[in-house]
Design a protein around this motif. Sequence first.
Motif, PDB file in Angstrom:
ATOM      1  N   PHE A 103      42.557  27.800  31.521  1.00 45.50           N
ATOM      2  CA  PHE A 103      42.185  28.007  32.923  1.00 45.50           C
ATOM      3  C   PHE A 103      43.316  27.636  33.875  1.00 45.50           C
ATOM      4  O   PHE A 103      43.109  26.983  34.887  1.00 45.50           O
ATOM      5  N   ARG A 104      44.519  28.073  33.527  1.00 40.52           N
ATOM      6  CA  ARG A 104      45.694  27.649  34.294  1.00 40.52           C
ATOM      7  C   ARG A 104      45.698  28.125  35.734  1.00 40.52           C
ATOM      8  O   ARG A 104      46.370  27.532  36.559  1.00 40.52           O
ATOM      9  N   GLN A 105      44.945  29.194  36.021  1.00 36.14           N
ATOM     10  CA  GLN A 105      45.005  29.678  37.397  1.00 36.14           C
ATOM     11  C   GLN A 105      44.132  28.856  38.341  1.00 36.14           C
ATOM     12  O   GLN A 105      44.065  29.114  39.511  1.00 36.14           O
ATOM     13  N   THR A 106      43.441  27.846  37.804  1.00 38.64           N
ATOM     14  CA  THR A 106      42.695  26.958  38.686  1.00 38.64           C
ATOM     15  C   THR A 106      43.043  25.503  38.387  1.00 38.64           C
ATOM     16  O   THR A 106      43.333  25.141  37.260  1.00 38.64           O
ATOM     17  N   ASN A 107      43.021  24.692  39.445  1.00 38.02           N
ATOM     18  CA  ASN A 107      43.313  23.269  39.251  1.00 38.02           C
ATOM     19  C   ASN A 107      42.041  22.482  39.029  1.00 38.02           C
ATOM     20  O   ASN A 107      42.067  21.263  38.961  1.00 38.02           O
ATOM     21  N   SER A 108      40.922  23.183  38.947  1.00 35.46           N
ATOM     22  CA  SER A 108      39.671  22.443  38.995  1.00 35.46           C
ATOM     23  C   SER A 108      38.969  22.291  37.648  1.00 35.46           C
ATOM     24  O   SER A 108      38.055  21.496  37.520  1.00 35.46           O
ATOM     25  N   VAL A 109      39.354  23.078  36.658  1.00 27.01           N
ATOM     26  CA  VAL A 109      38.719  22.978  35.341  1.00 27.01           C
ATOM     27  C   VAL A 109      39.801  22.907  34.289  1.00 27.01           C
ATOM     28  O   VAL A 109      40.792  23.633  34.367  1.00 27.01           O
ATOM     29  N   ARG A 110      39.590  22.059  33.293  1.00 27.39           N
ATOM     30  CA  ARG A 110      40.504  22.129  32.152  1.00 27.39           C
ATOM     31  C   ARG A 110      39.795  21.631  30.906  1.00 27.39           C
ATOM     32  O   ARG A 110      38.863  20.819  30.979  1.00 27.39           O
ATOM     33  N   ILE A 111      40.237  22.139  29.769  1.00 20.74           N
ATOM     34  CA  ILE A 111      39.702  21.664  28.505  1.00 20.74           C
ATOM     35  C   ILE A 111      40.474  20.390  28.174  1.00 20.74           C
ATOM     36  O   ILE A 111      41.697  20.424  28.033  1.00 20.74           O
ATOM     37  N   SER A 112      39.754  19.275  28.088  1.00 23.28           N
ATOM     38  CA  SER A 112      40.479  18.020  27.854  1.00 23.28           C
ATOM     39  C   SER A 112      40.274  17.497  26.440  1.00 23.28           C
ATOM     40  O   SER A 112      40.952  16.565  26.019  1.00 23.28           O
ATOM     41  N   ALA A 113      39.320  18.073  25.710  1.00 22.47           N
ATOM     42  CA  ALA A 113      39.097  17.625  24.332  1.00 22.47           C
ATOM     43  C   ALA A 113      38.579  18.799  23.524  1.00 22.47           C
ATOM     44  O   ALA A 113      37.838  19.632  24.036  1.00 22.47           O
ATOM     45  N   ALA A 114      39.002  18.864  22.250  1.00 23.97           N
ATOM     46  CA  ALA A 114      38.473  19.904  21.374  1.00 23.97           C
ATOM     47  C   ALA A 114      37.993  19.242  20.088  1.00 23.97           C
ATOM     48  O   ALA A 114      38.429  18.133  19.741  1.00 23.97           O
ATOM     49  N   PHE A 115      37.080  19.914  19.402  1.00 21.91           N
ATOM     50  CA  PHE A 115      36.479  19.360  18.185  1.00 21.91           C
ATOM     51  C   PHE A 115      36.443  20.429  17.099  1.00 21.91           C
ATOM     52  O   PHE A 115      36.269  21.615  17.396  1.00 21.91           O
ATOM     53  N   ASP A 116      36.590  19.980  15.859  1.00 20.78           N
ATOM     54  CA  ASP A 116      36.521  20.933  14.752  1.00 20.78           C
ATOM     55  C   ASP A 116      36.193  20.159  13.476  1.00 20.78           C
ATOM     56  O   ASP A 116      36.339  18.931  13.420  1.00 20.78           O
ATOM     57  N   VAL A 117      35.731  20.895  12.449  1.00 19.53           N
ATOM     58  CA  VAL A 117      35.468  20.248  11.153  1.00 19.53           C
ATOM     59  C   VAL A 117      36.683  20.326  10.225  1.00 19.53           C
ATOM     60  O   VAL A 117      36.733  19.634   9.217  1.00 19.53           O
TER      61      VAL A 117
END
Length: 215
Positions: A103-117
């Motif tokens: 979501f680089r075109q906005t300063n308001s949302v970002r993925i800060s953590a990811a999860f996987d098995v």
Amino acid sequence: MADFKIPKATAKRLPLYYRYLNFLHNAGKEKVSSTELSEAVKVDSATIRRDFSYFGALGKRGYGYDVDSLLAFFAKTLNQDHLTNVALIGVGNLGHALLNYNFRQTNSVRISAAFDVNPDITGTIQSGVPIYPMDELETQLKDQQIDIVILTVPTQAAQDITDRLTKAGVHGILNFTPLRISVPDTVRVQNVDLVNELQTLIYFIDHYSNRPKEE
Ligand code: ATP
């Protein structure tokens, strides 16, 4: 969010208005008419005037709307003035693309953590985002105060994970799996079914397009 209700259809158009007003602001424009907005965002001007009346923004006839005050209002309503951290579960092809996009075109949302098995990727950082194992899901969501999650896991894993997220107090799920996941009323789901969207588009092109058919 703002502490008043606006119709859902109006709320959906907010980001559209917001982006264009931002563009006008950057171009140094102070006023915009509903006709000009209408042409730019492809929404008819009567709808725009009605939408804006919900925001208490009353354009003066022949004068237009004040760009900066509308922008300030939208920024607040859209929560653009603070950063929302979201998590992503399932770092496969699609998940990875979203991490990279972030979501680089906005300063308001970002993925800060990811999860996987998959132990090959947990404990690594991909596109600047740490990948945690699934057994850290609840603690990380709590510690990072994340309550919105993007789901890009295989379909068969979607419901179990959704149940865990619900228990963990998550309030929003952006569901990229084709499964219609079940959630209680406290959780809001937005489905993004890419295959379905594409098939709908193909259907419309095939049945309603005016272009000459090759026969
Ligand atoms: P995509 O559908 O995104 O193109 P893919 O084909 O690369 O993905 P999938 O099998 O759909 O892979 O899995 C997506 C990701 O979800 C993988 O990284 C996989 O390790 C992960 N995954 C699978 N099961 C679970 C689960 N139960 N919990 C969390 N992550 C999972």
